[in-house]
Motif scaffolding. Sequence first.
Motif, short mmCIF file in Angstrom:
data_model
loop_
_atom_site.label_atom_id
_atom_site.label_comp_id
_atom_site.label_asym_id
_atom_site.label_seq_id
_atom_site.Cartn_x
_atom_site.Cartn_y
_atom_site.Cartn_z
N LEU B 177 0.78 -1.18 0.09
CA LEU B 177 -0.09 -0.09 -0.02
C LEU B 177 0.75 1.40 0.00
CD1 LEU B 177 -2.93 -1.05 2.33
CD2 LEU B 177 -2.96 -0.53 -0.20
N ARG B 178 1.94 1.31 0.57
CA ARG B 178 2.84 2.13 0.76
C ARG B 178 3.29 2.85 -0.54
NH1 ARG B 178 7.95 3.08 3.97
NH2 ARG B 178 8.79 5.17 3.13
N THR B 179 3.66 1.65 -1.40
CA THR B 179 4.41 1.63 -2.69
C THR B 179 3.22 2.27 -3.65
OG1 THR B 179 5.39 -0.35 -2.31
CG2 THR B 179 5.31 0.47 -4.77
N LEU B 180 2.12 1.73 -3.33
CA LEU B 180 0.91 2.44 -4.33
C LEU B 180 0.88 3.94 -4.04
CD1 LEU B 180 -1.66 1.87 -5.99
CD2 LEU B 180 -2.71 1.18 -4.22
N PHE B 181 0.58 4.50 -2.66
CA PHE B 181 0.51 5.73 -2.49
C PHE B 181 1.60 6.67 -2.49
CE2 PHE B 181 -3.52 3.57 -0.85
CZ PHE B 181 -4.53 4.35 -1.55
N ALA B 182 2.72 6.13 -2.12
CA ALA B 182 3.70 7.12 -2.22
C ALA B 182 4.77 7.00 -3.52
CB ALA B 182 4.94 6.64 -0.77
N GLY B 183 4.44 5.68 -4.22
CA GLY B 183 5.27 5.58 -5.45
C GLY B 183 4.46 5.97 -6.75
N VAL B 184 3.51 4.97 -6.68
CA VAL B 184 2.78 5.09 -7.90
C VAL B 184 1.81 6.44 -8.06
CG1 VAL B 184 1.00 3.93 -9.40
CG2 VAL B 184 2.53 2.66 -7.93
N PHE B 185 0.93 6.68 -6.99
CA PHE B 185 0.17 7.70 -6.94
C PHE B 185 0.66 9.10 -7.59
CE2 PHE B 185 -1.77 11.39 -4.43
CZ PHE B 185 -2.94 11.38 -5.48
N PRO B 186 1.83 9.37 -7.02
CA PRO B 186 2.48 10.82 -7.60
C PRO B 186 2.60 10.81 -9.01
CG PRO B 186 3.83 10.02 -5.59
CD PRO B 186 2.86 8.91 -5.96
N ASN B 187 2.90 9.69 -9.56
CA ASN B 187 3.13 9.48 -10.91
C ASN B 187 1.72 9.66 -11.84
OD1 ASN B 187 6.08 9.14 -11.75
ND2 ASN B 187 5.64 7.66 -9.95
N VAL B 188 0.92 9.23 -11.20
CA VAL B 188 -0.51 9.14 -11.80
C VAL B 188 -1.41 10.37 -11.77
CG1 VAL B 188 -2.63 8.11 -11.76
CG2 VAL B 188 -0.43 6.64 -11.49
N LEU B 189 -0.75 11.47 -10.45
CA LEU B 189 -1.51 12.59 -10.22
C LEU B 189 -1.64 13.64 -11.64
CD1 LEU B 189 -2.55 13.85 -7.80
CD2 LEU B 189 -0.56 15.11 -7.42
N PRO B 190 -0.65 13.71 -12.44
CA PRO B 190 -0.96 14.47 -13.81
C PRO B 190 -2.16 13.93 -14.52
CG PRO B 190 1.34 13.98 -13.53
CD PRO B 190 0.80 13.42 -12.63
N VAL B 191 -2.44 12.78 -14.56
CA VAL B 191 -3.50 12.13 -15.43
C VAL B 191 -4.87 12.66 -14.38
CG1 VAL B 191 -4.74 10.07 -15.91
CG2 VAL B 191 -2.10 10.28 -16.03
N ILE B 192 -4.70 12.51 -13.23
CA ILE B 192 -6.09 12.82 -12.63
C ILE B 192 -6.19 14.39 -12.69
CG2 ILE B 192 -6.85 12.80 -10.13
CD1 ILE B 192 -5.46 10.60 -9.43
#
Lengths: 315, 581
Positions: B177-192
Amino acid sequence: MTAYIIKRLLFGVPVVFGVSVLVFLLMALVPGDPALAVLGPYATDENVRELRERMALDAPLWERYGTWIANLARGDFGYAYSLERPVAEELGERAGATLLLAGAAFFICVLLGTAVGVASAARQYSWTDRFLSLGVMVGISTPAFWLGLLLIVVFAVQLRWLPSGGMVSIDGGGSVWDIARHLILPAFTLGFVAAAVVARFVRTQMLEVLRQDYIRTARAKGICERRVILRHALRSGIVATMPVLGLQAGFVIGGAVYVETIFQWPGLGRMLVNAISQRDLLLVQGGVLVVAVAYVFVNLLADVVQHALDPRLKR
Amino acid sequence: MKKFLRNPLTVVGCVLFGGIVLLALLAPILPLADPNETNLRDRLLAPGSDGFLLGTDTLGRDILSRLVWGTRVSLAVAAAATLIAAFVGSLIGLCAGFFRGWVDTVLMRGIDMVLAFPYLILALAIVAVLGPGLLNALIAIAVVNIPFFARSVRGTALTVSAMPFVEAARIGGQPRLRTLFAGVFPNVLPVIVIAMSTTLGWMILETAGLSFLGLGAQPPQADLGSMLADGRKVMLVHPHVGLLPGVCILILVIGINLIGDGLRDWLDPRLEGGAHSAPGAATSATRAADIEPDETTGDALVRVRDLEIVFGEGEASEPAVHDVSFSLKAGECLGIVGESGSGKSVTAMALARLVASPPGRITAGSIHIDGIDVLSASEETLRGLRGARVGYVFQNPFDSLHPVIPVGKQLAEAVRAHGGADRKAAEVRKRVTGLLDQVGIPDPEKACRAYPHQFSGGQCQRIAIAMALANEPKVLVADEPTTALDVTVQKRVLELLARIRREHGLAMVFISHDLGVVREVADKVIVMRRGKVVESGNVVEVLRNPQHEYTRRLIASIPRLGAGPEQSLGLDDSGKTEGGT
């Protein structure tokens, strides 16, 4: 090709099933007593009891779904209390009008959208492109219900060219010309707004295609630019646009709700709005189900057409 | 950020949207009339009336004030719906893309179900269940927009989750979950963010739409949509009451959409470097003074002088080719050799002004082919050159043939392109099958009906050669015609080109990174590096006695049977043309 269509139809089965479950659940999960919700606050206790029994409300959910589907299969969509007639009858009467309106609007949407998109891409960065892109931006941002009012004010009130509505029924004996006159404003309202999205997508797609090597090959052959655009680039552009056209069909069906309301068009959209205001849930259920299933098939058709246009997808 | 505000349209969007938002926020402290104060004496005043800038509505209420307050409601509902849809949708998309497997399947099949409905119809169904009202409309609109977020986010989450750092985190024992929110999420933010800017406009339209239908805001509460519906009742006589709220919606949504476009251009890396530009019909060319033919090149078929080609505009521009000169007589073959980025393909494309433009421009020099001044030629003249006098064979045969038009039609088009528009169908057909036969395609009749993907790479290149020969050109330009092919196929295609050149007495320009191949086909050679000619002359002499260090290295890199591993030269054999850069 036939094999593909069959395969695609089979893929459609679970989707239609899912749609029917969702529609069923929506209505089954109405807060409070569904029978009371259907009949409204002025229902007698006896009526409510009778309906509870008919809807088998005391049975488990899956059994109720089964009964519902079995009834649908026999063409029994239930009874529309607000109209005092069977839902199926009402749907049958109104489907044609919506089909005519949505069909005409979709036709305008595809034609106008493609033409604008192609013209815009063919002269990227030119004044034509800028002007058209501005128009597309306005089109995307225009509320269909407002455009309808504007057109009524201009063409029906000021210029008196076309009727502002008042279409009673499409099979009520009016001449073709009369129907066409009533159709122009609503179809254009709906088509124009839907066309903007198509135009935008076609432009982007065409720009993408124009960068491909085979366009350079076409130019190297020495054929005229018009042919390069209309035959080589558009051919590929159209293939890629098919799924978007399927989605736009959904937009047109949805937008029809507004347009039918504004122009008093006797279709399913206006029926749905009235039914919701009257809380005639069985009528809503029937209308939503019919529209959603039709939409599934339109998307299926878009897939099949795309498949037919693109030989690379054939095995 | 600077880039974001460089586009004037984005600035316009910010001004429109910002202005309206500011008005809506400041509504309580602005000197506006009470939006709900009815005044039956002043009903339906026209805009510009005394004390009522935009007139009054059916109950004599001040329209300006109502617009400002209505916009507040519409904006609040749309913003709330956007946040809800973004939160739920992104969460679904993130989980589906990150965990994959059954999580992905279950979530996305659910999303597909929702997408099976036209979204407005689904929103109506939800309102039907919950009952009319602004809050219920908000919920309905949020729900129908969840799939959009889920899909956009899932796609990017899939890509990001496949990146090495995610794998590294997993091996390193970091909680998933930490990878998901700290690693993946920031990279997906522009799309959001991009998706939010897109949906906010839709939400405004949809909220207004539901209210217009009487299913959203209920009196006395009013948003822009319900005001429009009110105005509709008096539309025939007092259209301004209904039209003004619509104008307000329109301006608001245009503002949002303009900002959304700006955000997309700014945040979407795929659009970097003007990737949206499509090349025009011919390379734009600014010409220096005309150059008279001198004695040595008087009878040349192709004459190129001091050619300079620049890519990009302004500060970002860089010369791809400069000071390139050569000439070619009938029947001669010129090889142009160099590594990727040396400008050899660009030079070849420039002969018929086929360099993609934008970004390419021919900025100096001259090109004459068969008496035609190419750089000052009209589009009409250029068409007479392309295909008729100069035929082209390109590097990648698959991409160079149109994927969805049958081969026969593509060839027939080439035949008809020059002086044969009204040729009889049977005659064209005969010519097409003749051409295919000539390049060694078995069963030409059947081949005509097939599509490029049904042929092998070598066959596609043969078809492309047939197409280039359709009008018996005097010059054939072959741009790395064998690079994309297998070695054994390469040899046969080379033999075919050599045979055709002999039989037709063609002048040929042959571009390759492989000096070994050029040695076999060319009479003359020019060696190019970084856009300049470093050496030129008779191919045998250049090979025997190279003057330039770079040429020596190229010669050393010619693969020999049984020789050791190839010397690394930094030569790029990846098969990409430099023409596209």
